[in-house]
Design a protein around this motif. Sequence first.
Motif, PDB file in Angstrom:
ATOM      1  N   SER A  82     -17.286   2.301   3.370  1.00 30.28           N
ATOM      2  CA  SER A  82     -18.410   3.110   3.813  1.00 30.28           C
ATOM      3  C   SER A  82     -18.345   4.478   3.146  1.00 30.28           C
ATOM      4  O   SER A  82     -17.374   4.806   2.468  1.00 30.28           O
ATOM      5  CB  SER A  82     -18.408   3.257   5.339  1.00 30.28           C
ATOM      6  N   ALA A  83     -19.387   5.268   3.359  1.00 23.58           N
ATOM      7  CA  ALA A  83     -19.461   6.578   2.705  1.00 23.58           C
ATOM      8  C   ALA A  83     -20.056   7.594   3.664  1.00 23.58           C
ATOM      9  O   ALA A  83     -20.662   7.250   4.686  1.00 23.58           O
ATOM     10  CB  ALA A  83     -20.305   6.490   1.442  1.00 23.58           C
ATOM     11  N   ILE A  84     -19.864   8.866   3.337  1.00 24.46           N
ATOM     12  CA  ILE A  84     -20.496   9.940   4.094  1.00 24.46           C
ATOM     13  C   ILE A  84     -21.125  10.924   3.127  1.00 24.46           C
ATOM     14  O   ILE A  84     -20.570  11.205   2.054  1.00 24.46           O
ATOM     15  CB  ILE A  84     -19.495  10.646   5.024  1.00 24.46           C
ATOM     16  N   TRP A  85     -22.291  11.416   3.505  1.00 26.20           N
ATOM     17  CA  TRP A  85     -23.021  12.385   2.693  1.00 26.20           C
ATOM     18  C   TRP A  85     -22.997  13.733   3.388  1.00 26.20           C
ATOM     19  O   TRP A  85     -23.337  13.848   4.563  1.00 26.20           O
ATOM     20  CB  TRP A  85     -24.460  11.920   2.489  1.00 26.20           C
ATOM     21  N   VAL A  86     -22.560  14.774   2.651  1.00 28.94           N
ATOM     22  CA  VAL A  86     -22.540  16.145   3.153  1.00 28.94           C
ATOM     23  C   VAL A  86     -23.409  16.978   2.215  1.00 28.94           C
ATOM     24  O   VAL A  86     -23.046  17.187   1.054  1.00 28.94           O
ATOM     25  CB  VAL A  86     -21.111  16.722   3.188  1.00 28.94           C
ATOM     26  N   PRO A  87     -24.574  17.446   2.674  1.00 33.24           N
ATOM     27  CA  PRO A  87     -25.443  18.234   1.795  1.00 33.24           C
ATOM     28  C   PRO A  87     -24.763  19.515   1.324  1.00 33.24           C
ATOM     29  O   PRO A  87     -23.829  20.015   1.960  1.00 33.24           O
ATOM     30  CB  PRO A  87     -26.660  18.547   2.686  1.00 33.24           C
ATOM     31  N   GLY A  88     -25.233  20.048   0.222  1.00 32.97           N
ATOM     32  CA  GLY A  88     -24.683  21.289  -0.303  1.00 32.97           C
ATOM     33  C   GLY A  88     -24.817  22.427   0.690  1.00 32.97           C
ATOM     34  O   GLY A  88     -25.820  22.550   1.399  1.00 32.97           O
ATOM     35  N   GLY A  89     -23.776  23.262   0.772  1.00 31.24           N
ATOM     36  CA  GLY A  89     -23.794  24.425   1.639  1.00 31.24           C
ATOM     37  C   GLY A  89     -23.324  24.179   3.050  1.00 31.24           C
ATOM     38  O   GLY A  89     -23.157  25.139   3.815  1.00 31.24           O
ATOM     39  N   VAL A  90     -23.084  22.921   3.439  1.00 34.72           N
ATOM     40  CA  VAL A  90     -22.645  22.601   4.799  1.00 34.72           C
ATOM     41  C   VAL A  90     -21.125  22.699   4.875  1.00 34.72           C
ATOM     42  O   VAL A  90     -20.413  22.025   4.128  1.00 34.72           O
ATOM     43  CB  VAL A  90     -23.100  21.191   5.217  1.00 34.72           C
ATOM     44  N   ALA A 112     -30.530  16.129  -5.799  1.00 38.40           N
ATOM     45  CA  ALA A 112     -30.350  15.431  -4.520  1.00 38.40           C
ATOM     46  C   ALA A 112     -31.604  15.467  -3.653  1.00 38.40           C
ATOM     47  O   ALA A 112     -31.528  15.317  -2.435  1.00 38.40           O
ATOM     48  CB  ALA A 112     -29.174  16.047  -3.761  1.00 38.40           C
ATOM     49  N   LEU A 113     -32.763  15.623  -4.264  1.00 36.92           N
ATOM     50  CA  LEU A 113     -33.988  15.800  -3.490  1.00 36.92           C
ATOM     51  C   LEU A 113     -34.362  14.562  -2.678  1.00 36.92           C
ATOM     52  O   LEU A 113     -35.063  14.661  -1.674  1.00 36.92           O
ATOM     53  CB  LEU A 113     -35.143  16.179  -4.425  1.00 36.92           C
ATOM     54  N   LYS A 114     -33.906  13.372  -3.101  1.00 41.44           N
ATOM     55  CA  LYS A 114     -34.220  12.139  -2.372  1.00 41.44           C
ATOM     56  C   LYS A 114     -33.165  11.797  -1.321  1.00 41.44           C
ATOM     57  O   LYS A 114     -33.308  10.796  -0.613  1.00 41.44           O
ATOM     58  CB  LYS A 114     -34.337  10.970  -3.352  1.00 41.44           C
ATOM     59  N   LEU A 115     -32.132  12.620  -1.211  1.00 39.27           N
ATOM     60  CA  LEU A 115     -31.034  12.332  -0.298  1.00 39.27           C
ATOM     61  C   LEU A 115     -31.230  13.061   1.034  1.00 39.27           C
ATOM     62  O   LEU A 115     -31.999  14.019   1.122  1.00 39.27           O
ATOM     63  CB  LEU A 115     -29.707  12.731  -0.940  1.00 39.27           C
ATOM     64  N   PRO A 116     -30.554  12.598   2.112  1.00 36.81           N
ATOM     65  CA  PRO A 116     -30.751  13.207   3.438  1.00 36.81           C
ATOM     66  C   PRO A 116     -30.471  14.705   3.443  1.00 36.81           C
ATOM     67  O   PRO A 116     -29.630  15.208   2.686  1.00 36.81           O
ATOM     68  CB  PRO A 116     -29.744  12.453   4.311  1.00 36.81           C
ATOM     69  N   LEU A 117     -31.176  15.412   4.332  1.00 37.23           N
ATOM     70  CA  LEU A 117     -31.023  16.858   4.441  1.00 37.23           C
ATOM     71  C   LEU A 117     -29.887  17.251   5.371  1.00 37.23           C
ATOM     72  O   LEU A 117     -29.501  18.414   5.425  1.00 37.23           O
ATOM     73  CB  LEU A 117     -32.330  17.488   4.941  1.00 37.23           C
ATOM     74  N   THR A 118     -29.371  16.281   6.127  1.00 40.21           N
ATOM     75  CA  THR A 118     -28.290  16.558   7.065  1.00 40.21           C
ATOM     76  C   THR A 118     -27.119  15.616   6.798  1.00 40.21           C
ATOM     77  O   THR A 118     -27.275  14.570   6.164  1.00 40.21           O
ATOM     78  CB  THR A 118     -28.755  16.381   8.523  1.00 40.21           C
ATOM     79  N   ILE A 159     -27.768   5.569  -4.294  1.00 41.00           N
ATOM     80  CA  ILE A 159     -27.397   6.328  -3.094  1.00 41.00           C
ATOM     81  C   ILE A 159     -28.597   6.500  -2.178  1.00 41.00           C
ATOM     82  O   ILE A 159     -28.508   6.347  -0.954  1.00 41.00           O
ATOM     83  CB  ILE A 159     -26.818   7.703  -3.476  1.00 41.00           C
ATOM     84  N   ALA A 160     -29.743   6.798  -2.760  1.00 40.93           N
ATOM     85  CA  ALA A 160     -30.957   7.050  -1.969  1.00 40.93           C
ATOM     86  C   ALA A 160     -31.424   5.824  -1.194  1.00 40.93           C
ATOM     87  O   ALA A 160     -32.177   5.953  -0.224  1.00 40.93           O
ATOM     88  CB  ALA A 160     -32.072   7.543  -2.882  1.00 40.93           C
ATOM     89  N   LEU A 161     -30.977   4.629  -1.577  1.00 43.14           N
ATOM     90  CA  LEU A 161     -31.403   3.391  -0.919  1.00 43.14           C
ATOM     91  C   LEU A 161     -30.520   2.998   0.261  1.00 43.14           C
ATOM     92  O   LEU A 161     -30.858   2.066   1.004  1.00 43.14           O
ATOM     93  CB  LEU A 161     -31.409   2.235  -1.934  1.00 43.14           C
ATOM     94  N   GLN A 162     -29.392   3.682   0.460  1.00 45.75           N
ATOM     95  CA  GLN A 162     -28.431   3.256   1.476  1.00 45.75           C
ATOM     96  C   GLN A 162     -28.914   3.576   2.891  1.00 45.75           C
ATOM     97  O   GLN A 162     -29.604   4.572   3.126  1.00 45.75           O
ATOM     98  CB  GLN A 162     -27.073   3.906   1.232  1.00 45.75           C
ATOM     99  N   GLN A 163     -28.526   2.723   3.839  1.00 49.18           N
ATOM    100  CA  GLN A 163     -28.896   2.910   5.234  1.00 49.18           C
ATOM    101  C   GLN A 163     -27.909   3.836   5.943  1.00 49.18           C
ATOM    102  O   GLN A 163     -26.712   3.814   5.664  1.00 49.18           O
ATOM    103  CB  GLN A 163     -28.934   1.570   5.959  1.00 49.18           C
TER     104      GLN A 163
END
Length: 280
Positions: A82-90, A112-118, A159-163
Amino acid sequence: MPLWNEHSPSFEWTDPDLVPRPVVSIGATGIVMESLDRQDADFRHQPAIDFHRHLKGELLLALRGVMTCEVENGFWIVPPQSAIWVPGGVEHKFTTTGLLECYVVFIDPHAALKLPLTCCSLSTTPLLRELMVRSASLPMLYAEGGMESHLMTLLLDEIALQQVGNLHLPMPTDVRLRKIVDMIMDDPADRGTIQTWARRVGMSERTLARLLVHETGMSFGRWRQQLHLMLAVRWLGAGSSVQQVSDALGYESASSFVTMFRKNLGAPPGRYMAERKPAA
């Protein structure tokens, strides 16, 4: 500023924000073990990368081992595969359990405009995992406009397609609620009722229930169950048995723990972890 050239190995870079590429990928391995026999076997006392932040966003894939990510208002568990996404600046902190093999992709905010904001956990596909492994073998200063850039573009699209995953624990900010959180994490087997916990911090049951829903979106029972799920995945990933985990979480029997686990994560503990073992 670090000295670099096109042949600089990735370990010479101490700050991914200084690498002049929109996407930077690295890999890492190591051994970090956790035992349920230890009294500090929880989220907060394991070997960790302390709180830090990057301008670039960070996607971390755990192929082996279990990782926990902590931000100001939440915890995330990252099981194997599995993976975790941490937006820039967090601002965030990682802790690790077990034999660790992970890959990290740092992504410029403009890419990263298509990636989650949180911050969120993500499921992964075999293609995404292979792309992350392959991209980590490239020089950090890969040639722009060629095959390497195309690989990174495909990586971003995948990455943008992942649930989004479900191993997330929202954290309250109220001082009294955080005291309860600390006490439960110190002793997750404590099966005290909401009335018991309210008395311990000088609150009414109604006030505790209202504040917890307001700050986390969860009832007390649901929040504690989510904590148990996350601890269970962490300990199972470190090699603990189902019986050991059940006992550590205060369940009357292993079967009742297995039922709870299956209901929430869709598979019994043994199968859940087996499905996340990397191929030999």
